[in-house]
Scaffold this motif. Structure first.
Motif, PDB file in Angstrom:
ATOM      1  N   ASN A  26     -32.892  43.607  63.848  1.00  0.00           N
ATOM      2  CA  ASN A  26     -32.454  43.414  62.278  1.00  0.00           C
ATOM      3  C   ASN A  26     -31.333  43.663  61.895  1.00  0.00           C
ATOM      4  N   LEU A  27     -30.100  43.391  63.062  1.00  0.00           N
ATOM      5  CA  LEU A  27     -28.795  43.492  63.002  1.00  0.00           C
ATOM      6  C   LEU A  27     -28.349  42.322  62.113  1.00  0.00           C
ATOM      7  N   ASP A  28     -27.640  42.469  61.158  1.00  0.00           N
ATOM      8  CA  ASP A  28     -27.421  41.346  60.272  1.00  0.00           C
ATOM      9  C   ASP A  28     -25.803  41.336  60.170  1.00  0.00           C
ATOM     10  N   LEU A  29     -25.232  40.106  60.528  1.00  0.00           N
ATOM     11  CA  LEU A  29     -23.669  39.785  60.560  1.00  0.00           C
ATOM     12  C   LEU A  29     -23.618  38.651  59.570  1.00  0.00           C
ATOM     13  N   ILE A  30     -22.397  38.465  58.986  1.00  0.00           N
ATOM     14  CA  ILE A  30     -21.662  37.272  58.272  1.00  0.00           C
ATOM     15  C   ILE A  30     -20.776  36.629  59.333  1.00  0.00           C
ATOM     16  N   LEU A  31     -21.161  35.204  59.846  1.00  0.00           N
ATOM     17  CA  LEU A  31     -20.373  34.516  60.512  1.00  0.00           C
ATOM     18  C   LEU A  31     -19.531  33.730  59.579  1.00  0.00           C
ATOM     19  N   TRP A  32     -18.057  33.557  60.063  1.00  0.00           N
ATOM     20  CA  TRP A  32     -17.312  32.946  59.477  1.00  0.00           C
ATOM     21  C   TRP A  32     -16.930  31.747  60.721  1.00  0.00           C
ATOM     22  N   TYR A  33     -17.092  30.459  60.380  1.00  0.00           N
ATOM     23  CA  TYR A  33     -17.156  29.486  61.509  1.00  0.00           C
ATOM     24  C   TYR A  33     -16.747  28.088  60.993  1.00  0.00           C
ATOM     25  N   ARG A  34     -16.277  27.400  61.863  1.00  0.00           N
ATOM     26  CA  ARG A  34     -16.049  25.716  61.729  1.00  0.00           C
ATOM     27  C   ARG A  34     -16.669  25.230  62.653  1.00  0.00           C
ATOM     28  N   GLY A  35     -16.993  23.909  62.353  1.00  0.00           N
ATOM     29  CA  GLY A  35     -17.477  22.998  63.557  1.00  0.00           C
ATOM     30  C   GLY A  35     -17.984  21.793  63.176  1.00  0.00           C
ATOM     31  N   ASP A  36     -18.702  20.843  63.955  1.00  0.00           N
ATOM     32  CA  ASP A  36     -19.612  19.783  63.602  1.00  0.00           C
ATOM     33  C   ASP A  36     -20.965  20.013  62.969  1.00  0.00           C
ATOM     34  N   TYR A  37     -21.320  21.195  62.868  1.00  0.00           N
ATOM     35  CA  TYR A  37     -22.454  21.411  62.429  1.00  0.00           C
ATOM     36  C   TYR A  37     -22.817  22.281  61.469  1.00  0.00           C
ATOM     37  N   PHE A  38     -23.472  22.166  60.267  1.00  0.00           N
ATOM     38  CA  PHE A  38     -23.564  23.371  59.350  1.00  0.00           C
ATOM     39  C   PHE A  38     -24.764  23.932  59.268  1.00  0.00           C
ATOM     40  N   LEU A  39     -24.870  25.188  59.377  1.00  0.00           N
ATOM     41  CA  LEU A  39     -26.097  25.993  59.627  1.00  0.00           C
ATOM     42  C   LEU A  39     -26.645  26.285  58.339  1.00  0.00           C
ATOM     43  N   HIS A  40     -28.083  25.968  58.325  1.00  0.00           N
ATOM     44  CA  HIS A  40     -28.660  26.122  57.059  1.00  0.00           C
ATOM     45  C   HIS A  40     -29.473  27.270  57.268  1.00  0.00           C
ATOM     46  N   LYS A  41     -30.083  27.859  55.911  1.00  0.00           N
ATOM     47  CA  LYS A  41     -31.212  28.906  56.037  1.00  0.00           C
ATOM     48  C   LYS A  41     -32.357  28.303  56.878  1.00  0.00           C
ATOM     49  N   GLY A  42     -32.939  29.213  57.753  1.00  0.00           N
ATOM     50  CA  GLY A  42     -34.014  29.014  58.573  1.00  0.00           C
ATOM     51  C   GLY A  42     -33.621  28.435  60.044  1.00  0.00           C
ATOM     52  N   ASN A  43     -32.438  27.918  60.258  1.00  0.00           N
ATOM     53  CA  ASN A  43     -31.977  27.804  61.468  1.00  0.00           C
ATOM     54  C   ASN A  43     -32.129  28.786  62.546  1.00  0.00           C
ATOM     55  N   THR A  44     -32.210  28.460  63.996  1.00  0.00           N
ATOM     56  CA  THR A  44     -31.747  29.420  64.738  1.00  0.00           C
ATOM     57  C   THR A  44     -30.500  29.291  65.400  1.00  0.00           C
ATOM     58  N   LEU A  45     -29.948  30.043  65.962  1.00  0.00           N
ATOM     59  CA  LEU A  45     -28.848  30.157  66.655  1.00  0.00           C
ATOM     60  C   LEU A  45     -28.628  30.981  67.972  1.00  0.00           C
ATOM     61  N   SER A  46     -28.376  30.345  69.223  1.00  0.00           N
ATOM     62  CA  SER A  46     -28.383  31.228  70.237  1.00  0.00           C
ATOM     63  C   SER A  46     -27.085  30.839  70.975  1.00  0.00           C
ATOM     64  N   THR A  47     -26.470  32.079  71.456  1.00  0.00           N
ATOM     65  CA  THR A  47     -25.224  31.973  72.377  1.00  0.00           C
ATOM     66  C   THR A  47     -25.584  31.955  73.955  1.00  0.00           C
ATOM     67  N   THR A  48     -25.149  31.120  74.580  1.00  0.00           N
ATOM     68  CA  THR A  48     -25.440  30.700  75.972  1.00  0.00           C
ATOM     69  C   THR A  48     -24.275  30.840  76.938  1.00  0.00           C
ATOM     70  N   ALA A  49     -24.132  30.554  77.962  1.00  0.00           N
ATOM     71  CA  ALA A  49     -23.212  30.297  78.895  1.00  0.00           C
ATOM     72  C   ALA A  49     -22.474  28.980  78.397  1.00  0.00           C
ATOM     73  N   PHE A  50     -23.115  27.971  77.981  1.00  0.00           N
ATOM     74  CA  PHE A  50     -22.644  26.869  77.627  1.00  0.00           C
ATOM     75  C   PHE A  50     -22.132  26.723  76.369  1.00  0.00           C
ATOM     76  N   GLY A  51     -22.231  27.614  75.532  1.00  0.00           N
ATOM     77  CA  GLY A  51     -21.513  27.493  74.115  1.00  0.00           C
ATOM     78  C   GLY A  51     -22.684  27.957  73.120  1.00  0.00           C
ATOM     79  N   ILE A  52     -22.712  27.545  72.038  1.00  0.00           N
ATOM     80  CA  ILE A  52     -23.440  27.685  70.920  1.00  0.00           C
ATOM     81  C   ILE A  52     -24.698  26.989  70.507  1.00  0.00           C
TER      82      ILE A  52
END
Length: 113
Positions: A26-52
């Motif tokens: 339950n570690l909560d963070l606020i991410l400040w980001y930019r990119g071609d995809y907007f994260l919405h409530k309920g999305n999952t996000l993973s960090t991999t060797a190939f990127g996000i």
């Protein structure tokens, strides 16, 4: 590492976005980001060797900064970032499109004429 998106905000003045994500223990963070995809409530996000990876697809998301979650910091962002979609995510038209730096509306709104 896998994260679950709990809340999200788009910032039209900067063309960046913020997301509250929850990780292991339950570690909560606020991410400040930019990119071609907007994260919405309920999305999952993973960090991999190939990127996000968001929702099992590689995305061009660049994390500018990660903050420890604080309710007062998130409230400050929420109160000061003016995007109609942040309060009404199912908007159809947007009156702020002329001042918005997003190429495409994160909420899918079309400019009103």
């Amino acid at each position: 590492m896998e994260w679950f998106v709990k809340q999200a905000l788009a910032c039209p003045k900067t063309g960046t976005a913020f997301a509250v994500v929850s990780g292991v223990r339950n570690l909560d963070l606020i991410l400040w980001y930019r990119g071609d995809y907007f994260l919405h409530k309920g999305n999952t996000l993973s960090t991999t060797a190939f990127g996000i990876v968001a929702n099992d697809r590689k995305r061009d998301i660049y994390v500018i900064h990660a903050f420890p979650f604080s309710p007062s910091l998130w409230a400050s962002f929420s109160n000061n970032i003016q995007c109609p979609g942040n309060t009404e995510p199912f908007i159809h038209g947007c009156t702020k499109k002329t001042d918005c730096r997003f190429k495409h509306c994160p909420y899918g709104a079309m400019p009103e004429h």
